[in-house]
Scaffold this motif. Structure first.
Motif, mmCIF file in Angstrom:
data_model
loop_
_atom_site.group_PDB
_atom_site.id
_atom_site.type_symbol
_atom_site.label_atom_id
_atom_site.label_comp_id
_atom_site.label_asym_id
_atom_site.label_seq_id
_atom_site.Cartn_x
_atom_site.Cartn_y
_atom_site.Cartn_z
ATOM 1 N N ARG A 1 0.814 -1.226 0.000
ATOM 2 C CA ARG A 1 0.000 0.000 0.000
ATOM 3 C C ARG A 1 0.840 1.264 0.000
ATOM 4 N NH1 ARG A 1 -5.174 -1.486 3.855
ATOM 5 N NH2 ARG A 1 -6.372 -2.386 2.151
ATOM 6 N N LYS B 1 -9.799 4.980 -1.828
ATOM 7 C CA LYS B 1 -10.942 4.098 -1.533
ATOM 8 C C LYS B 1 -10.468 2.653 -1.366
ATOM 9 C CE LYS B 1 -14.571 6.899 -3.504
ATOM 10 N NZ LYS B 1 -15.203 7.287 -4.773
ATOM 11 N N ARG C 1 -7.760 1.731 -0.289
ATOM 12 C CA ARG C 1 -7.075 1.618 1.001
ATOM 13 C C ARG C 1 -8.019 1.923 2.157
ATOM 14 N NH1 ARG C 1 -3.694 2.515 -2.978
ATOM 15 N NH2 ARG C 1 -1.512 1.814 -2.862
ATOM 16 N N ARG C 2 -9.294 1.963 1.859
ATOM 17 C CA ARG C 2 -10.354 2.151 2.856
ATOM 18 C C ARG C 2 -10.204 3.426 3.686
ATOM 19 N NH1 ARG C 2 -12.812 -2.419 2.042
ATOM 20 N NH2 ARG C 2 -11.704 -4.382 1.905
ATOM 21 N N THR C 3 -9.762 4.483 3.009
ATOM 22 C CA THR C 3 -9.678 5.787 3.683
ATOM 23 C C THR C 3 -11.106 6.298 3.898
ATOM 24 O OG1 THR C 3 -7.694 6.160 2.386
ATOM 25 C CG2 THR C 3 -8.615 8.090 3.489
ATOM 26 N N ILE C 4 -11.345 6.919 5.041
ATOM 27 C CA ILE C 4 -12.726 7.356 5.305
ATOM 28 C C ILE C 4 -13.093 8.541 4.407
ATOM 29 C CG2 ILE C 4 -13.001 6.462 7.663
ATOM 30 C CD1 ILE C 4 -12.243 9.232 8.684
ATOM 31 N N ASN C 5 -14.385 8.577 4.035
ATOM 32 C CA ASN C 5 -14.859 9.553 3.050
ATOM 33 C C ASN C 5 -14.530 11.001 3.396
ATOM 34 O OD1 ASN C 5 -15.836 7.967 1.070
ATOM 35 N ND2 ASN C 5 -17.868 7.741 2.000
#
Ligand SMILES: Nc1ncnc2c1ncn2[C@@H]1O[C@H](COP(=O)(O)OP(=O)(O)OP(=O)(O)O)[C@@H](O)[C@H]1O
Ligand SMILES: [Mg+2]
Length: 243
Positions: free
Chosen positions: A80, A105, A107-111
């Motif tokens: 990553r 997204k 890497r599941r970063t918050i919105n």
């Protein structure tokens, strides 16, 4: 943070005519350029270093805060933080914003964080204000800047660039070089650039690696490479006699 990358005796063979066979070492704080004629294995090496493709044999070792990670291909934390910008950017038929947001997204970063990070990356590459344009409608200079924004937004520990200014005019080339220099100044992270542009190698790098027929023929500081390369082949390459 990834502070070093080492590859030892790696080999990769696609066919009977070509085999990549080399070792390489990169440390935080330096920019490396890889030069050499077409087909010498630069992109192949870059794909292996950036964990896109494993070698047939040999070791690829990433060092994270000084600790060695022997199989980085299977280490999602390392993967990553490593980004390769290929020669043809492969932009999505989506807005500029969505193209840059994609890696975050994944890497599941918050919105709530994504918006700020994307806008910051677009500002860094001079594309602020173009976030709702379709990426496929950009000029090639803008598209290349977008490709860089997609990479920088990830905040990578190592940035690999495969001919980042191929087919760009001198003005756009300079813009891309400035973005790379500025990112280097700000982050001091490892950057590895494949380029055919010797002016670029001179301007951007600390270490020049010269490849020929799948091998690293020379690896020298930028000054000694351009003043007096130690191999005849590199001398000829600098003079434009080897393509
Ligand atoms: N995926 C692949 N499948 C088969 N052969 C490949 C593949 N990728 C590269 N090769 C071959 O490996 C050799 C080295 O290619 P590579 O793209 O690494 O060279 P390069 O130095 O990046 O060249 P260029 O300057 O033209 O981009 C070439 O002979 C190429 O045809
Ligand atoms: Mg290539």
């Amino acid at each position: 943070m990834i502070d070093r990358l080492e590859v030892l005796d790696i080999r990769k063979q696609y066919n009977s005519r070509f085999e990549l066979a080399c070792s390489f070492d990169a440390t935080k704080g330096a920019v490396y350029t890889i030069a050499g004629p077409n087909g010498s294995g630069k992109s192949t090496l870059l794909r292996i270093l950036s964990l896109i493709e494993p070698p047939d044999s040999g070791k690829v070792i990433y060092y994270n805060d000084g600790a060695s990670m022997l199989n980085p291909y299977k280490n999602i934390v390392i993967r990553r933080k490593v980004v390769l910008v290929p020669t043809r950017a492969g932009l999505f038929n989506e807005t500029v914003f969505n193209n840059v947001a994609y890696g975050l997204k994944l890497r599941r970063t918050i919105n709530s964080v994504i918006g700020d990070r994307v806008m910051e990356a677009l500002k860094e590459v001079g594309l602020a204000g173009k976030e709702y344009r379709n990426a496929l409608e950009l000029s090639s200079g803008e598209a290349q800047r977008l490709a860089l924004a997609r990479a920088l937004v990830i905040d990578p520990d190592i940035l690999f660039l495969d001919e980042p200014t191929a087919s760009l005019d001198p003005d756009n080339t300079r813009v891309i070089e400035d973005i790379i220099s500025e990112w280097r100044r700000k982050t001091n992270k490892i950057i590895v650039i494949v380029t055919h542009n010797l002016h670029q190698a001179k301007a951007l790098s600390d270490i020049v690696i010269f490849m020929y027929k799948g091998k690293i023929i020379e690896s020298s500081s930028v000054d000694s490479f351009f003043k007096k390369p130690s191999t005849k082949l590199a001398q000829k390459f600098i003079c434009g006699e080897v393509y």
